[in-house]
Design a protein around this motif. Structure first.
Motif, PDB file in Angstrom:
ATOM      1  N   LYS A 102      12.463   2.704  12.386  1.00 50.21           N
ATOM      2  CA  LYS A 102      12.435   3.923  13.034  1.00 50.21           C
ATOM      3  C   LYS A 102      11.701   4.548  12.209  1.00 50.21           C
ATOM      4  O   LYS A 102      12.080   6.046  12.262  1.00 50.21           O
ATOM      5  N   VAL A 103      11.143   4.482  10.889  1.00 52.47           N
ATOM      6  CA  VAL A 103      10.642   5.552  10.214  1.00 52.47           C
ATOM      7  C   VAL A 103       9.510   6.231  10.885  1.00 52.47           C
ATOM      8  O   VAL A 103       8.592   5.738  11.555  1.00 52.47           O
ATOM      9  N   ASN A 104       9.540   7.791  10.848  1.00 54.87           N
ATOM     10  CA  ASN A 104       7.844   7.992  11.430  1.00 54.87           C
ATOM     11  C   ASN A 104       7.225   9.350   9.963  1.00 54.87           C
ATOM     12  O   ASN A 104       6.085   9.589  10.384  1.00 54.87           O
ATOM     13  N   GLN A 105       7.472   9.203   8.973  1.00 53.73           N
ATOM     14  CA  GLN A 105       6.838  10.256   8.097  1.00 53.73           C
ATOM     15  C   GLN A 105       6.577   9.159   6.628  1.00 53.73           C
ATOM     16  O   GLN A 105       8.013   8.991   6.771  1.00 53.73           O
ATOM     17  N   ILE A 106       6.298   9.127   5.797  1.00 53.62           N
ATOM     18  CA  ILE A 106       5.877   8.317   4.716  1.00 53.62           C
ATOM     19  C   ILE A 106       5.233   9.263   4.166  1.00 53.62           C
ATOM     20  O   ILE A 106       3.926   8.957   4.530  1.00 53.62           O
ATOM     21  N   LEU A 107       5.200   9.971   3.114  1.00 53.14           N
ATOM     22  CA  LEU A 107       4.607  10.698   2.361  1.00 53.14           C
ATOM     23  C   LEU A 107       4.649  10.231   0.982  1.00 53.14           C
ATOM     24  O   LEU A 107       5.022  10.194   0.349  1.00 53.14           O
ATOM     25  N   LEU A 108       3.087   9.823   1.114  1.00 52.60           N
ATOM     26  CA  LEU A 108       2.837   9.170  -1.253  1.00 52.60           C
ATOM     27  C   LEU A 108       1.612   9.507  -1.408  1.00 52.60           C
ATOM     28  O   LEU A 108       1.505   9.367  -2.776  1.00 52.60           O
ATOM     29  N   GLU A 109       1.939  11.157  -1.103  1.00 50.65           N
ATOM     30  CA  GLU A 109       1.073  12.202  -1.606  1.00 50.65           C
ATOM     31  C   GLU A 109       1.364  12.137  -3.160  1.00 50.65           C
ATOM     32  O   GLU A 109       2.095  12.647  -3.752  1.00 50.65           O
ATOM     33  N   GLY A 110      -0.065  12.725  -4.050  1.00 45.29           N
ATOM     34  CA  GLY A 110       0.144  13.050  -5.598  1.00 45.29           C
ATOM     35  C   GLY A 110       0.501  11.268  -6.681  1.00 45.29           C
ATOM     36  O   GLY A 110       0.769  12.273  -7.432  1.00 45.29           O
ATOM     37  N   ASN A 111       0.095  10.406  -5.877  1.00 41.91           N
ATOM     38  CA  ASN A 111       0.371   9.901  -6.736  1.00 41.91           C
ATOM     39  C   ASN A 111      -0.514   8.710  -6.532  1.00 41.91           C
ATOM     40  O   ASN A 111      -2.003   9.415  -7.088  1.00 41.91           O
ATOM     41  N   HIS A 112      -1.287   7.675  -7.446  1.00 46.64           N
ATOM     42  CA  HIS A 112      -2.259   7.125  -8.227  1.00 46.64           C
ATOM     43  C   HIS A 112      -1.985   5.664  -7.305  1.00 46.64           C
ATOM     44  O   HIS A 112      -2.476   4.499  -7.865  1.00 46.64           O
ATOM     45  N   LEU A 113      -3.106   6.024  -6.257  1.00 40.52           N
ATOM     46  CA  LEU A 113      -3.335   5.015  -5.205  1.00 40.52           C
ATOM     47  C   LEU A 113      -4.532   4.212  -5.110  1.00 40.52           C
ATOM     48  O   LEU A 113      -4.938   3.970  -4.186  1.00 40.52           O
ATOM     49  N   ASN A 114      -5.912   4.556  -6.166  1.00 34.17           N
ATOM     50  CA  ASN A 114      -7.340   3.964  -5.949  1.00 34.17           C
ATOM     51  C   ASN A 114      -6.963   2.554  -6.059  1.00 34.17           C
ATOM     52  O   ASN A 114      -6.339   1.761  -6.940  1.00 34.17           O
ATOM     53  N   SER A 115      -8.108   2.167  -5.112  1.00 38.82           N
ATOM     54  CA  SER A 115      -8.063   1.094  -4.393  1.00 38.82           C
ATOM     55  C   SER A 115      -6.689  -0.149  -4.511  1.00 38.82           C
ATOM     56  O   SER A 115      -6.755  -1.081  -4.341  1.00 38.82           O
ATOM     57  N   LEU A 116      -5.943   1.194  -3.562  1.00 38.23           N
ATOM     58  CA  LEU A 116      -5.338   0.027  -2.431  1.00 38.23           C
ATOM     59  C   LEU A 116      -6.106  -0.014  -1.725  1.00 38.23           C
ATOM     60  O   LEU A 116      -6.659  -0.271  -1.282  1.00 38.23           O
ATOM     61  N   GLY A 117      -5.119  -1.610  -1.795  1.00 39.16           N
ATOM     62  CA  GLY A 117      -5.016  -3.095  -0.857  1.00 39.16           C
ATOM     63  C   GLY A 117      -5.667  -3.841  -1.595  1.00 39.16           C
ATOM     64  O   GLY A 117      -5.695  -5.066  -1.448  1.00 39.16           O
ATOM     65  N   SER A 118      -5.725  -3.578  -3.128  1.00 37.33           N
ATOM     66  CA  SER A 118      -6.102  -4.618  -3.760  1.00 37.33           C
ATOM     67  C   SER A 118      -5.055  -5.326  -4.560  1.00 37.33           C
ATOM     68  O   SER A 118      -3.625  -4.753  -4.393  1.00 37.33           O
ATOM     69  N   GLU A 141     -11.010   7.057  -5.459  1.00 35.47           N
ATOM     70  CA  GLU A 141     -12.513   6.527  -4.808  1.00 35.47           C
ATOM     71  C   GLU A 141     -12.765   5.664  -3.895  1.00 35.47           C
ATOM     72  O   GLU A 141     -13.760   5.041  -3.048  1.00 35.47           O
ATOM     73  N   SER A 142     -12.221   4.134  -3.784  1.00 31.58           N
ATOM     74  CA  SER A 142     -11.855   3.875  -2.689  1.00 31.58           C
ATOM     75  C   SER A 142     -10.923   3.402  -2.584  1.00 31.58           C
ATOM     76  O   SER A 142     -10.213   2.912  -2.997  1.00 31.58           O
ATOM     77  N   LEU A 143     -11.120   2.516  -1.301  1.00 27.87           N
ATOM     78  CA  LEU A 143      -9.763   1.845  -0.445  1.00 27.87           C
ATOM     79  C   LEU A 143     -10.521   0.404  -0.614  1.00 27.87           C
ATOM     80  O   LEU A 143     -11.635  -0.105  -0.151  1.00 27.87           O
ATOM     81  N   GLU A 144      -9.459  -0.608  -0.317  1.00 26.07           N
ATOM     82  CA  GLU A 144      -9.544  -2.193   0.413  1.00 26.07           C
ATOM     83  C   GLU A 144      -9.407  -2.273   1.730  1.00 26.07           C
ATOM     84  O   GLU A 144      -8.284  -2.009   2.388  1.00 26.07           O
ATOM     85  N   SER A 145     -10.211  -3.147   1.991  1.00 25.09           N
ATOM     86  CA  SER A 145     -10.140  -3.792   3.605  1.00 25.09           C
ATOM     87  C   SER A 145      -8.447  -4.255   3.646  1.00 25.09           C
ATOM     88  O   SER A 145      -7.685  -5.162   3.026  1.00 25.09           O
ATOM     89  N   GLY A 146      -7.643  -3.424   4.485  1.00 25.85           N
ATOM     90  CA  GLY A 146      -6.331  -4.348   4.813  1.00 25.85           C
ATOM     91  C   GLY A 146      -5.365  -3.570   4.166  1.00 25.85           C
ATOM     92  O   GLY A 146      -4.162  -4.052   3.796  1.00 25.85           O
ATOM     93  N   PHE A 147      -5.721  -2.240   3.770  1.00 29.32           N
ATOM     94  CA  PHE A 147      -4.643  -1.197   2.318  1.00 29.32           C
ATOM     95  C   PHE A 147      -3.790  -0.664   3.489  1.00 29.32           C
ATOM     96  O   PHE A 147      -2.734  -0.515   2.731  1.00 29.32           O
ATOM     97  N   VAL A 148      -3.954  -0.928   5.015  1.00 22.94           N
ATOM     98  CA  VAL A 148      -2.916  -0.489   5.155  1.00 22.94           C
ATOM     99  C   VAL A 148      -2.881  -0.815   6.673  1.00 22.94           C
ATOM    100  O   VAL A 148      -4.019  -1.696   7.029  1.00 22.94           O
ATOM    101  N   GLU A 149      -1.435  -1.982   7.055  1.00 27.54           N
ATOM    102  CA  GLU A 149      -1.435  -2.628   8.398  1.00 27.54           C
ATOM    103  C   GLU A 149      -0.139  -1.897   8.873  1.00 27.54           C
ATOM    104  O   GLU A 149       0.894  -1.551   8.413  1.00 27.54           O
ATOM    105  N   GLY A 150       0.152  -1.940  10.530  1.00 23.55           N
ATOM    106  CA  GLY A 150       0.885  -1.497  10.805  1.00 23.55           C
ATOM    107  C   GLY A 150       0.335   0.363  11.603  1.00 23.55           C
ATOM    108  O   GLY A 150       1.279   0.382  12.661  1.00 23.55           O
ATOM    109  N   LEU A 151      -0.453   0.910  11.502  1.00 23.30           N
ATOM    110  CA  LEU A 151      -1.004   1.438  12.102  1.00 23.30           C
ATOM    111  C   LEU A 151      -0.723   1.583  13.174  1.00 23.30           C
ATOM    112  O   LEU A 151      -2.036   0.247  13.895  1.00 23.30           O
ATOM    113  N   GLY A 152      -1.006   3.019  14.661  1.00 21.24           N
ATOM    114  CA  GLY A 152      -1.383   2.543  15.648  1.00 21.24           C
ATOM    115  C   GLY A 152      -1.741   4.011  16.165  1.00 21.24           C
ATOM    116  O   GLY A 152      -1.530   4.602  15.615  1.00 21.24           O
TER     117      GLY A 152
END
Length: 274
Positions: A102-118, A141-152
């Protein structure tokens, strides 16, 4: 108050433990806030087996949380908004949001997520199409392929104000196509304001696809320069010119013997015309 409490605001204190663990049985609780405290670890929340069946809004922003363990929000299966902004999160277990439909908003701003997906930083796996996933101001600075799954379709991803260098198709192509299915854009896509990427061949795929391009909001590309006159908006990139440049860069040199014969022919031509 156990039978009646709907909202509990414990924001801006000095609490060090997630107090949802002490509220089991508050079944009418719809909003819980423990932002601006000193939380560092949510493991105790992840171990909760009892649920909060009415909880819709969970605010944990402005703490010192370093990671999101598996099933950390399983106690709130009906939650719609999770605010984890401005913590120290540098690792997200791929099962952190397991079971949240049921989640509609996930706010993760202002964290340390460089290279998310690794493997070192983890990735975000969602179980429904959220309206907004915010990764603003995360030092990416960069993101890895598959850093997020399920957006539509009808989902939005915010990547504004990150020091990103490139926009490669291998990372963003399938993602952007999955959130721009509808024929009429309604502000879905990727927020990319205040980002300045290289106008290089990694961007050519998006420059050529005008449908996808209009779903990337904001952002500039150009040389790494402080001269603003040399930068252009992502929507203004000359795709044909960029493609010519990339084709020239990707034209292979002739093999050794052929190159030698070409040089010999040029020398002979030069001798005849001299």
């Amino acid at each position: 108050m156990k039978e009646d409490l709907v909202t509990l605001d414990l924001n801006s204190n000095r609490l060090t433990q997630p107090l949802l663990t002490q509220l089991v049985g508050f079944n009418k609780l719809t909003s819980f806030g423990q932002s601006g405290n000193l939380l560092t670890d949510l493991t105790a929340m992840a171990e909760l087996t009892a649920t909060f069946p009415s909880l819709k809004n969970l605010e944990l922003a402005g703490n010192l949380i370093g990671n999101l363990p598996a099933q950390v929000f399983q106690c709130a299966p009906e939650v719609q908004t999770i605010d984890l902004s401005f913590n120290n999160i540098s690792y997200i277990h791929y099962n952190a949001f397991l079971g949240l439909t049921k989640v509609n908003q996930i706010l993760l701003e202002g964290n340390h997520l460089n290279s998310l997906g690794s493997p070192e930083v983890g990735r975000i796996v969602l179980y429904n199409e959220v309206a907004l996933l915010s990764l603003k101001d995360c030092g990416i600075e960069s993101l890895e392929s598959g850093f997020v799954e399920g957006l539509g379709d009808r989902s939005s991803l915010s990547l504004s104000r990150n020091p990103m260098l490139r926009f490669p198709e291998g990372v963003f192509g399938d993602l952007l196509r999955s959130i721009t299915v509808s024929d009429i854009p309604e502000k879905t896509g990727i927020d990319f304001y205040y980002n300045f990427i290289q106008c290089d061949c990694d961007f050519l795929w998006l420059a050529k696809d005008r449908w996808l391009n209009v779903h990337v909001y904001g952002g500039f590309c150009g040389p790494r320069s402080d001269d603003w006159k040399e930068w252009v908006s992502l929507h203004s990139v000359d795709a044909e010119e960029l493609e010519k440049n990339c084709s020239a860069l990707n034209t292979p040199e002739p093999p050794g013997p052929l190159r030698a014969r070409m040089n010999q022919g040029i020398d002979q031509l030069w001798a005849l015309t001299s």
